[in-house]
Design a protein around this motif. Structure first.
Motif, PDB file in Angstrom:
ATOM      1  N   ARG A  37      -2.823   1.423  -1.390  1.00 45.80           N
ATOM      2  CA  ARG A  37      -1.927   0.292  -1.611  1.00 45.80           C
ATOM      3  C   ARG A  37      -2.814  -0.803  -2.181  1.00 45.80           C
ATOM      4  NH1 ARG A  37       1.352  -3.458   2.393  1.00 45.80           N
ATOM      5  NH2 ARG A  37      -0.765  -3.780   3.103  1.00 45.80           N
ATOM      6  N   HIS A  39      -2.315  -3.969  -2.953  1.00 41.04           N
ATOM      7  CA  HIS A  39      -2.225  -5.316  -2.391  1.00 41.04           C
ATOM      8  C   HIS A  39      -1.054  -5.362  -1.424  1.00 41.04           C
ATOM      9  CE1 HIS A  39       0.608  -5.109  -5.614  1.00 41.04           C
ATOM     10  NE2 HIS A  39       1.094  -6.309  -5.387  1.00 41.04           N
ATOM     11  N   GLY A  42       2.279  -4.232  -2.500  1.00 40.48           N
ATOM     12  CA  GLY A  42       2.268  -3.001  -3.288  1.00 40.48           C
ATOM     13  C   GLY A  42       2.928  -1.809  -2.627  1.00 40.48           C
ATOM     14  N   GLU A  43       3.199  -0.794  -3.466  1.00 34.99           N
ATOM     15  CA  GLU A  43       3.722   0.480  -2.979  1.00 34.99           C
ATOM     16  C   GLU A  43       2.575   1.318  -2.434  1.00 34.99           C
ATOM     17  OE1 GLU A  43       6.730   3.076  -5.092  1.00 34.99           O
ATOM     18  OE2 GLU A  43       6.151   1.721  -6.701  1.00 34.99           O
ATOM     19  N   ARG A  44       2.926   2.312  -1.644  1.00 34.31           N
ATOM     20  CA  ARG A  44       1.936   3.308  -1.231  1.00 34.31           C
ATOM     21  C   ARG A  44       1.917   4.384  -2.313  1.00 34.31           C
ATOM     22  NH1 ARG A  44       0.698   3.274   4.437  1.00 34.31           N
ATOM     23  NH2 ARG A  44       0.513   5.531   4.453  1.00 34.31           N
ATOM     24  N   THR A  83      -6.608  -2.842  -1.116  1.00 35.14           N
ATOM     25  CA  THR A  83      -6.311  -3.260   0.254  1.00 35.14           C
ATOM     26  C   THR A  83      -6.349  -2.094   1.243  1.00 35.14           C
ATOM     27  OG1 THR A  83      -4.992  -5.044  -0.620  1.00 35.14           O
ATOM     28  CG2 THR A  83      -4.615  -4.482   1.676  1.00 35.14           C
ATOM     29  N   ASP A  84      -5.648  -1.015   0.919  1.00 37.34           N
ATOM     30  CA  ASP A  84      -5.562   0.101   1.871  1.00 37.34           C
ATOM     31  C   ASP A  84      -5.865   1.434   1.200  1.00 37.34           C
ATOM     32  OD1 ASP A  84      -4.366  -1.390   4.195  1.00 37.34           O
ATOM     33  OD2 ASP A  84      -2.828  -1.762   2.685  1.00 37.34           O
TER      34      ASP A  84
ATOM     35  N   HIS B 179      -0.793   0.888   7.632  1.00 35.40           N
ATOM     36  CA  HIS B 179      -1.599  -0.276   7.275  1.00 35.40           C
ATOM     37  C   HIS B 179      -1.223  -1.499   8.111  1.00 35.40           C
ATOM     38  CE1 HIS B 179       1.807  -0.088   4.314  1.00 35.40           C
ATOM     39  NE2 HIS B 179       2.007  -1.275   4.847  1.00 35.40           N
ATOM     40  N   ASN B 216      -5.068   2.400   8.878  1.00 35.60           N
ATOM     41  CA  ASN B 216      -5.218   3.441   7.849  1.00 35.60           C
ATOM     42  C   ASN B 216      -6.031   4.628   8.350  1.00 35.60           C
ATOM     43  OD1 ASN B 216      -3.862   2.103   5.665  1.00 35.60           O
ATOM     44  ND2 ASN B 216      -5.610   0.710   5.534  1.00 35.60           N
ATOM     45  N   MET B 272       7.641  -1.648   4.409  1.00 34.94           N
ATOM     46  CA  MET B 272       7.316  -1.920   3.009  1.00 34.94           C
ATOM     47  C   MET B 272       8.096  -3.117   2.456  1.00 34.94           C
ATOM     48  SD  MET B 272       5.118   0.437   2.890  1.00 34.94           S
ATOM     49  CE  MET B 272       4.506   0.085   1.248  1.00 34.94           C
ATOM     50  N   TYR B 280       8.467  -7.356  -3.477  1.00 37.13           N
ATOM     51  CA  TYR B 280       7.722  -6.275  -2.820  1.00 37.13           C
ATOM     52  C   TYR B 280       8.088  -5.027  -3.602  1.00 37.13           C
ATOM     53  CZ  TYR B 280       5.864  -8.962   1.022  1.00 37.13           C
ATOM     54  OH  TYR B 280       5.137  -9.859   1.761  1.00 37.13           O
ATOM     55  N   GLU B 281       7.099  -4.142  -3.826  1.00 36.34           N
ATOM     56  CA  GLU B 281       7.275  -3.192  -4.917  1.00 36.34           C
ATOM     57  C   GLU B 281       7.918  -1.862  -4.538  1.00 36.34           C
ATOM     58  OE1 GLU B 281       3.496  -3.094  -6.907  1.00 36.34           O
ATOM     59  OE2 GLU B 281       3.593  -5.247  -7.363  1.00 36.34           O
ATOM     60  N   THR B 282       8.100  -1.620  -3.255  1.00 38.31           N
ATOM     61  CA  THR B 282       8.696  -0.343  -2.859  1.00 38.31           C
ATOM     62  C   THR B 282      10.205  -0.401  -3.048  1.00 38.31           C
ATOM     63  OG1 THR B 282       6.957  -0.059  -1.240  1.00 38.31           O
ATOM     64  CG2 THR B 282       8.917   1.303  -0.953  1.00 38.31           C
TER      65      THR B 282
END
Ligand SMILES: Cc1cc2nc3c(=O)[nH]c(=O)nc-3n(C[C@H](O)[C@H](O)[C@H](O)COP(=O)(O)OP(=O)(O)OC[C@H]3O[C@@H](n4cnc5c(N)ncnc54)[C@H](O)[C@@H]3O)c2cc1C
Ligand SMILES: Cc1cc2nc3c(=O)[nH]c(=O)nc-3n(C[C@H](O)[C@H](O)[C@H](O)COP(=O)(O)OP(=O)(O)OC[C@H]3O[C@@H](n4cnc5c(N)ncnc54)[C@H](O)[C@@H]3O)c2cc1C
Ligand code: SF4
Ligand code: SF4
Ligand code: FES
Lengths: 283, 476
Positions: A37, A39, A42-44, A83-84, B179, B216, B272, B280-282
């Protein structure tokens, strides 16, 4: 936070990162993937561990810029942080001495097929590799693949390099003339589908690595479900490698389109807020 | 009994003010506003401070209910909060999500003649009051014992156990696959029911106690339990990984686009933050007409998220009748008010394809309740020729969860039962493998926040004993 230690542009759409992730490098095996991810918003994004270096504590990712998340990833540079990063996920490839093996990598799929070809070669197999791309400008890792293969065949759809063909053409030639013990195919779903159609005729076992849409990558959400031999399996924990002759590729391809409308909205936003930065062509 | 007929007895419960149903059905802000101090005192004065305190026996962790309510009456709100916290480390969470009508409030003596004391609301009030007015009190830490414990999973069970162990002076590392820490409190229960800021606050607290948080980190993949116990120097492990495996109906068409498990749907929406897409991108499927399948908290949450994402119509399809629904009563009530369309005694039998691989409808059949089965519940049976179709473009199976085998698969020496849940002693959390404790949903199956917390606390005590005596007592 995970540091990008090296960035390399492999072609105009494909980028390589070496990421510092010591614990993951320690555990990674060919066939595993990880999720990143970039930021907070962001998406995974799942990506294959295309290589790893246990001594330096790095994993290598090779990704194609297809949508918002991967375009954003491509804007990061050496020294930037992600970030992740979570992994290694999924089952690793089953490596043994099978005998005569053909490894097929299509497009960005050349990256994930590389560690498998390398391991198979080290395990004593005779490895023929076929790598294909739409055009020469997208092809990468020719030398790396040559180093781990007894023979390397290159195809491009437009004939700009190697043979003008799709990967199934040289594959069929080989299957016609030789006894092959195993085929590994990684690439776009449609390529894997046709590789499996080809090998099925010759009764040659074929392993594919599926790229279904994922969220958690630990079997928790069921979003990555695929149908294997009529049964539901989760790509992230039961795969990503499966017996290609049992995969319902049409279902996989349909599910990959599941968020197409939302992805378009996301890409529009990318264009609006600095398309140039992201290197997106208007079309 | 102790109840004398007085004027107070007939006084009605003070309800919390709430966002109006049609307004809140379109936003993700919390539904009730909470009590003002005066409202809290007014509600508290209804409590009789009963000597027997039947209410306490209904609480899985035996919060001193009359004790903290008395302190509210005296307007000693911070003290009231500390009193609750002696037994329950997460009152702001439990006050909001405990099924009080089946726990503490179900035993309140006032419930026999009128409405029971709103124990949950009061608990929430004192916790919020502390957050707004108190300083985060970091207790004095004991001398380090030099022992190290690994807690796997940062849901309510893991958080509770980690805090208790740290308070005993052990070095605690909390491993979390995602996360963000918090388990179901973060990825499952939506913002409008449990604001994430509350969970974040609790996490800040545990960090201040010196607990190391490793996000994570999927145990079973990055490290195995054996590696933690042997190579990494942990003296004990507590597995509290929840019951995170979705269930599907197994009916035709279930893999069409537009159908996702409640786990997926809620993870997209909550963890998400897909309700803020595209910021937010999801992405998430919003849908015009949505069907949620199931009758528990998970179903209720999914339906209300769908509404808030902008669906015009949201059906909740449940094969039994309203009385059998396991969801928290307050949420069923909220869902009704917000305009969720409940279809009881209805069972889905097939999803319908629009010809392009997308969901466009669902075929259902009407059910009736037959004779009671072995469990005493009347079994729903299909009514012949009662099939009917509904047009929908999103469907969310919310049928409960199962045990995720990801970690247990890597531990052949750990006993699991039929469903894959870890076999563990209820009182101590001890498992068939020395040094490995387990609790919460991964042992009991899907239960409640407070029961997972109770398991976390009992196990922390047992781990203390184990680290002292190195004595392992597990009988299958
Ligand atoms: C196990 C696995 C290994 C992968 N390895 C690689 C790799 O080594 N290199 C590489 O370039 N790509 C790899 N992919 C695919 C990569 O994850 C997607 O290209 C990426 O997520 C697209 O995100 P986007 O926002 O840029 O594009 P979008 O615009 O969001 O989507 C473009 C297409 O990518 C797919 N996609 C979207 N979201 C996801 C998601 N969360 N998970 C998976 N696919 C998605 C969809 O089919 C979509 O149509 C892998 C996928 C999986 C599941
Ligand atoms: C949508 C929904 C609504 C609910 N509503 C209510 C309610 O209103 N009231 C109520 O009392 N209960 C409710 N519940 C039930 C309650 O949330 C659970 O019973 C409780 O959270 C269980 O706590 P736990 O600590 O056992 O596990 P969880 O909260 O499930 O947490 C487990 C954690 O472990 C992590 N994990 C899993 N595997 C690994 C691994 N291998 N390595 C590292 N980490 C791992 C997970 O990511 C997760 O964070 C609800 C549940 C859901 C899903
Ligand atoms: S923790 Fe839950 S059950 Fe116990 S008193 Fe509080 S609200 Fe009631
Ligand atoms: S909450 Fe109810 S049962 Fe408990 S002390 Fe008060 S009046 Fe009595
Ligand atoms: S990604 Fe969620 S189950 Fe595979």
């Amino acid at each position: 936070m995970f540091n990008i230690l090296k960035k390399e542009e492999l072609s105009d759409q494909i980028t390589l990162f070496e990421i510092g992730a010591r614990d993951i490098a320690k555990k990674a095996k060919p066939g595993n993937f990880f999720i990143l991810r970039t930021h907070e918003q962001g998406e995974r994004v799942p990506l294959t561990i295309a290589d790893f270096d246990r001594d330096r504590g790095t994993i290598t990712a090779v990704f194609q810029k297809v949508g918002r998340a991967t375009h954003h990833l491509g804007t990061l540079n050496e020294g930037d942080f992600i970030t992740d990063v979570v992994g290694p996920l999924g089952n690793h490839s089953h490596i043994a001495n099978f005998g005569r093996v053909v490894c097929v990598g299509g497009g960005v799929g050349i990256a994930p097929v590389y560690p498998v070809a390398k391991a198979l070669s080290e395990a004593g197999n005779n490895v023929t590799s076929i790598i294909g791309a739409r055009s020469k400008s997208i092809l990468f890792w020719e030398e790396k693949m040559r180093n781990v293969s007894d023979e390397l065949i290159i195809t491009t759809d437009d004939g700009s390099y190697g043979t003008k063909a799709v990967v199934t053409a040289p594959l069929e030639d080989i299957l016609l003339n030789e006894k092959i013990d195993l085929v590994i195919a990684i690439g776009p779903a449609v390529m894997m589908k046709f590789v499996c159609k080809t090998t099925e005729k010759y009764g040659v076992k074929t392993i594919v690595s599926l790229n279904s849409i994922m969220i958690d990558g630990t079997g928790m959400c069921g979003g990555c479900r695929v149908e294997i031999g009529g049964e539901i399996k989760y790509t992230c924990v039961d795969g990503p490698e499966f017996n290609g002759h049992e995969v319902d590729f049409d279902l996989l391809m349909n599910r990959l389109q599941g968020y197409i409308d939302e992805e378009r909205i996301a890409m529009k936003q990318v264009r609006v807020c600095g398309g140039k930065n992201y290197g997106i062509k208007d079309n | 009994m102790e109840l004398k007929t007085t004027e107070k007895e007939t006084k009605k419960r003070v309800n919390m003010r709430e966002q109006p149903p049609l307004v809140r059905a379109r936003n993700f802000l919390e539904v009730p506003y909470g009590y003002t101090p005066d409202e809290a005192v007014e509600e508290a004065t209804r409590c009789r401070t009963c000597k027997t305190a039947a209410c306490r026996t209904g609480c899985p962790v035996e919060v001193d209910i009359p004790g903290f309510i008395d302190l509210i009456k005296e307007r000693r709100f911070l003290d009231a909060c500390y009193r609750v916290k002696e037994k329950n480390a997460l009152p702001a969470v439990c006050g909001r999500v405990c099924p009080q009508e089946r726990q503490c409030e179900s035993r309140c003596l006032l419930g026999k003649k009128g409405t029971p004391i709103a124990i949950g609301n009061l608990e929430r009030f004192v916790a919020d009051y502390e957050a707004d007015n108190g300083n985060m009190k970091i207790p004095e830490m004991p001398k380090p014992t030099g022992r190290k414990v690994a807690v796997i999973g940062s849901g309510p069970g893991g958080l509770t156990c980690a805090v208790d162990l740290a308070m005993s002076g052990h070095g605690v590392t909390l491993f979390e696959a995602f996360h963000d820490p918090g388990g179901v409190l973060i990825y499952g229960i939506p913002e409008f029911r449990l604001p994430k800021a509350i969970v974040k606050r609790e996490v800040e607290y545990i960090k201040k106690l010196g607990i190391e948080l490793k996000l994570n980190t999927v145990i079973g993949k990055l490290h195995t339990i054996d590696e933690l116990l042997n190579g990494k120097g942990f003296d004990a492990c507590f597995i509290c990984t929840g019951a995170g495996l979705p269930m599907f109906l197994g009916i035709p068409g279930e893999n069409l686009n537009g159908i996702c498990s409640a786990n997926e749907y809620l993870t997209r929406a909550n963890l998400m933050k897909a309700y803020l897409f595209p910021e937010y991108e999801t992405p998430i499927k919003t849908g015009k007409s949505v069907a949620v399948l199931g009758g528990g908290n998970v179903a209720m949450d999914s339906a209300r998220v769908a509404l808030r994402l902008g669906a015009e119509k949201v059906y909740l399809i449940y094969r039994r009748s309203e009385a059998e629904m396991p969801a928290r009563k307050a949420e069923v009530h909220h869902a009704h008010e917000e305009g969720i369309d409940f279809l009881f005694l209805t069972n889905p039998i097939r999803f319908i394809d629009d010809g392009k691989g997308n969901l466009c409808g669902i075929e259902c059949i009407k059910m009736e309740l037959g004779e009671p089965d072995a469990s005493g519940r009347r079994r729903p049976l299909p009514i012949k020729d009662s099939e009917f179709n509904i047009d929908i473009d999103v469907a969310i199976p919310a049928l409960g969860a199962r045990a995720n085998p990801l970690l247990t698969k890597t531990m052949p020496d750990l006993s699991v039962n039929k469903g894959g849940y870890i076999a563990a002693d209820e009182g101590t959390g001890m498992t068939s493998k020395e040094g490995v404790f387990a609790g919460g949903d991964i042992v009991t199956g899907s239960a409640t926040v407070i029961s997972a917390m109770g398991a976390g606390r009992r196990t922390a005590n047992a781990i203390n004993e184990y680290l002292t005596w190195k004595y392992w007592d597990y009988q299958n």
